[in-house]
Design an enzyme around this catalytic site. Sequence first.
Site, PDB file in Angstrom:
ATOM      1  CE  LYS A   1      -3.926   1.948   2.639  1.00 48.89           C
ATOM      2  NZ  LYS A   1      -4.731   1.791   3.883  1.00 48.89           N
TER       3      LYS A   1
ATOM      4  CB  SER B   1      -7.979   3.995   2.963  1.00 48.79           C
ATOM      5  OG  SER B   1      -7.091   3.279   3.821  1.00 48.79           O
TER       6      SER B   1
ATOM      7  CB  SER C   1      -8.151   0.974   5.693  1.00 49.65           C
ATOM      8  OG  SER C   1      -8.895   2.154   5.725  1.00 49.65           O
TER       9      SER C   1
HETATM   10  N1  GLN Z   1     -12.788   4.248   6.448  1.00 49.93           N
HETATM   11  C1  GLN Z   1     -12.141   4.645   7.662  1.00 49.93           C
HETATM   12  C2  GLN Z   1     -11.830   6.109   7.620  1.00 49.93           C
HETATM   13  O1  GLN Z   1     -12.117   6.719   6.659  1.00 49.93           O
HETATM   14  C3  GLN Z   1     -10.956   3.799   7.887  1.00 49.93           C
HETATM   15  C4  GLN Z   1      -9.688   4.375   7.459  1.00 49.93           C
HETATM   16  C5  GLN Z   1      -8.523   3.473   7.692  1.00 49.93           C
HETATM   17  O2  GLN Z   1      -8.645   2.416   8.297  1.00 49.93           O
HETATM   18  N2  GLN Z   1      -7.377   3.922   7.225  1.00 49.93           N
HETATM   19  O3  GLN Z   1     -11.316   6.665   8.531  1.00 49.93           O
END
Ligand code: GLN
Length: 504
Positions: A80, A155, A179
Amino acid sequence: MRELVRWSAATMADALARREVSSVELTQAHLDRIAALEPQVHAFLHVDAEGALAQAKAVDEQRAAGADLHVMAGVPIAVKDVVTTAGLPTTCGSRMLEGWVPPYDATLVTKLRAAGMPILGKTNMDEFAMGSSTEHSAYGPTRNPWDLGRIPGGSGGGSAAAVAAFEAPLAIGTDTGGSIRQPAAVTGTVGTKPTYGGVSRYGLVALASSLDQAGPCARTALDTALLHAVIGGYDPRDSTSIQAPVPPVVGAAQRADVSGMRIGVVRQLSGEGYQAGVQANFEAAVALLVEAGAQVVEVDCPSFAYALSAYYLILPSEASSNLAKFDAMRYGIRVLPEGVADPSAEQVMAATREAGFGPEVKRRIILGTYALSSGYYDAYYGQAQKVRRLIAQDFDRAFEVADVLVSPTAPTTAFEFGSKLDDPLSMYLNDVATIPANLAGLPGMSLPSGLADEDGLPTGVQILAPAMGDDRLYAAGAALERALTARWGGHLLDRAPALPREDQ
Ligand code: GLN
């Protein structure tokens, strides 16, 4: 050659050890697949064919010379783009870091390189890991291999889509609020958020430091465990790193044993608000665990009702502080304000942050600075920290009567592009089941639970365990996976529709 990419990482590792395939062949097969599919999928922001092949060649030569290699040596991987990689661009899906090439490797990347795993490239993500769809990437979204009109989760949608599209057997994700797990759920793949402190954060570009955790993405529980074992462990460069051995995740995945295990169904994390097919597949998964020898108990976690609210105060607060370093001086791009003859440092900073950050990042910086401002600190940030404590206490009580907890991973299957983009609150609701584990620092895994009847798209089941009980995730996850794949007659991904250009 095309079939190679459909092997599990464990099969690849075995075939490499037996010299039935070379790492160069495996790596090239994935690079070919990436070249064919990326115009549709867009899982990668950067592909490093040269670097990956050089690493593969080096491993093949060492093997030929009889060197004692790591079990995963030669198995390629995607990383990532929030993880620093020396010599490879790291943008976090943001214009702010466009063109930045870090001078150092994250600890987990150092471990991948030491294990001899070729890095295929860097995967797409919501900008600075804020989002649930990859639509917040400054470089355009990743598409879900199951349906190119739908989101791959976020994400870390790039990592999950790369694995689901057989562009990589393994990938690294990061999970601050879900994420790793939510993208796994909506792409029919597996992902684990390890115990907080179980994998070094050194070299992860921070979103919210008290919540961030890197972890493995793969297609099976065993592959996920194999990668977990490579990247986990104590790191003196991360002050929150746990000084203990990695829990025995690989052995647990191999044994796949749930006999006598107490499975707690969290009352607050299913039912109302969950799509019918998600709920039905979750209930079927619980029944299979019982058939495999587990006992089911229902547990109550009343404070989970406040988890999302607490998270969306704590995360923006920490993010606003972490992102202050993108100030046109220390990191990132520098943009001069237009029509200002002799701009001040403050004017350059403002112009840079205006141009470099997208709307979701700006929204969270504004929320975070507001929550931390002197008049409101206690009312918002302080209060959210108290809720966090209550959530941890709910978990403690639940784990007195259950060895693992289970829930659906995400409330719905993959949604269509654009459907939640103008409504941040409905986007935030995707994380309702994943966030409690981050707030309490606990490990969690998502596994495919089937296809929803109503739309034929993948659904996920989440397993949660006490801190440093990561091996329990794999014991339960692998047992469930075994029962489900027996029922399906193969991997869920075998049922994914063929992609355009798949045969090229
Ligand atoms: N969707 C969550 C957010 O927007 C999780 C983000 C993450 O785990 N990096 O904060």
